[in-house]
Write a protein that holds these residues in place. Structure first.
Motif, PDB file in Angstrom:
ATOM      1  N   PRO A 267       0.831  -1.216   0.000  1.00 53.03           N
ATOM      2  CA  PRO A 267       0.000   0.000   0.000  1.00 53.03           C
ATOM      3  C   PRO A 267       0.858   1.255   0.000  1.00 53.03           C
ATOM      4  O   PRO A 267       1.912   1.318   0.645  1.00 53.03           O
ATOM      5  N   PHE A 272      -1.641   1.356  -4.592  1.00 56.66           N
ATOM      6  CA  PHE A 272      -0.753   0.218  -4.361  1.00 56.66           C
ATOM      7  C   PHE A 272       0.340   0.174  -5.424  1.00 56.66           C
ATOM      8  O   PHE A 272       0.175   0.684  -6.533  1.00 56.66           O
ATOM      9  N   SER A 320       5.548  -2.175   4.227  1.00 54.52           N
ATOM     10  CA  SER A 320       4.389  -1.286   4.077  1.00 54.52           C
ATOM     11  C   SER A 320       4.510  -0.041   4.943  1.00 54.52           C
ATOM     12  O   SER A 320       3.958   1.014   4.601  1.00 54.52           O
ATOM     13  N   ARG A 328       2.488   6.266  -5.062  1.00 55.10           N
ATOM     14  CA  ARG A 328       2.841   5.194  -6.002  1.00 55.10           C
ATOM     15  C   ARG A 328       3.940   5.643  -6.949  1.00 55.10           C
ATOM     16  O   ARG A 328       4.896   4.896  -7.215  1.00 55.10           O
TER      17      ARG A 328
END
Length: 430
Positions: A267, A272, A320, A328
């Motif tokens: 994430p 993602f 994460s 991203r």
């Protein structure tokens, strides 16, 4: 049928590889329509036969353009039929069948989706057609093929039923933690239709080249089920080496690990990314990018691939913590610079803003009557000849209006009088 290059238009040579090739499309199949769309992109002259008064059902299938004329506003119809001309004709009527047979005399390629018994009943089987035109190439695009054990008794087919029939849905929908509650689903977004269309277009090109060299047409039988089944390389190979216990059960019951410590879905603060530091040198550069956190120096946790595979869920949570603080694009660009395989998970909005696709002039624009043209996917390849001619890209898409080519085809190509055309129209033949 000889491929040709158009004269320069607008200062740029345009590659029309199938210039002069006449294609007749009689189908309600999305696969067949996409096959012919590809041929039209390559320069073929395409006549699309539609039912008088009604037209292709996809004309009335959404999504719709907000400002286009009613009946010409189906986005999917526009996408599949750009570059074609529409002719209304009912081959089920004797007069319509006679006109269709006359059109065959000057047609190079006939693309159909009707069953073999239906075509034979109308006198449009391959043997009869090639007596009319020995060089005619016929491409049949059906769910199970013209030669089939399932065709005659097959139920109504969809992408959903085809992917299950061919075993692809089972392959795609694994692994999951509760197979009884999470049933396999169909392919995403017209995958069966588009993949079959590309396969049929390849077959059509082979048939045209063969007819050009030998003077004799062929029947090319393309089945959607065959196209989907031939993608199952890994399951068939696994079965061949003795695998007999195929299961959709995920070994772990939580998390988003994809492939045993080799690929992670992580994430970010806006979506993602997928990251795959498979080799040891890639892993070392990846954790350096993360700042060499303390956990990355724990050999038992992630010192080698086997350890990373065993501890993938713990590693996912640790990684994460870093990716959640970044976008991203930021993670992707940093990973690429570090030579680590990584890419953002994109949605439709992301694709429309994708710099790579825009650099390749990928998107066409649909002239739908709106003040601003809408984007549509374009050709999946670029082509330039040795002389510098190119296939057009970033084109303006126009959907053919129903029956727009009737006068040209029936009066100019077949030599009917205007009165005869009007009579046929009143009788519902055209």
């Amino acid at each position: 049928m000889k491929p040709a290059i158009d004269d320069r238009a607008g200062g740029q040579a345009k590659a029309n590889l199938l210039a002069g090739v006449r294609v007749l499309e009689w189908t309600r199949s999305m696969s067949a329509a996409f096959c012919v769309r590809v041929l039209a992109d390559l320069g073929a002259e395409v006549l699309k036969l539609e039912q008088p008064g009604a037209g292709d059902p996809l004309r009335a299938s959404g999504p719709f353009a907000p400002d286009a004329r009613y009946g010409d506003d189906g986005a999917l119809f526009a996408y599949l039929n750009h570059g074609k001309e529409s002719v209304t004709l009912d081959p089920a009527r004797p007069a319509g069948l006679k006109l269709l047979r006359r059109l065959m005399e000057s047609t190079d390629l006939f693309v159909v989706s009707q069953s073999e018994p239906r075509l034979r009943a109308l006198g449009l089987d391959i043997d009869t057609l090639q007596r009319i035109n020995p060089a005619l190439v016929v491409v049949s695009v059906t769910p199970f093929g013209a030669v089939s054990a399932a065709q005659d008794n097959a139920p109504s087919t969809t992408d959903f039923t085809l992917t299950h029939h061919a075993g692809y849905a089972f392959h795609q929908a694994r692994p999951v933690h509760a197979p009884g509650e999470q049933a396999p689903v169909a392919c995403a977004d017209r995958e069966v239709a588009l993949a079959t269309g590309v396969a049929a277009a390849n077959g059509a090109l082979w048939g045209l080249l063969d007819a050009q060299m030998n003077g004799t047409g062929r029947m090319i039988d393309c089945a959607q089920a065959d196209v989907i089944a031939h993608l199952l390389i890994e399951p068939v190979a696994d079965y061949g080496r003795g695998e007999r216990t195929f299961s959709r059960v995920r070994e772990e019951l939580q998390g988003t690990e994809v492939a045993g410590g080799l690929i992670w879905l992580l994430p970010c603060n806006d979506g993602f990314v997928m990251v795959s530091p498979r080799e040891q040198h890639q892993w070392e550069r990846w954790v350096e990018l993360l700042g060499n956190p303390a956990w990355s120096r724990d050999v038992s946790l992630c010192g080698g691939r086997e350890a990373r595979n065993l501890n993938w869920l713990i590693l996912q949570e640790e990684m994460s913590a870093w990716t959640r603080r970044h976008s991203r694009a930021d993670v992707f660009e940093r990973a690429q610079a570090a030579r680590v395989a990584c890419f953002p998970v994109s949605g439709a909005r992301d694709l429309l803003d994708n710099a790579q696709l825009h650099a390749r002039a990928f998107f066409d624009r649909w002239s739908d009557g709106s003040p601003e043209a809408l984007c549509m996917p374009g050709l999946p390849f670029a082509l330039r000849t040795s002389g510098g001619a190119e296939l057009p890209r970033a084109r303006r898409v126009n959907a053919p209006t129903l029956g727009q080519a009737n006068r040209h085809v029936f009066e100019e190509r077949l030599g009917l009088t205007r009165g005869e055309v009007e009579t046929l129209r009143q009788d519902g033949v055209i």
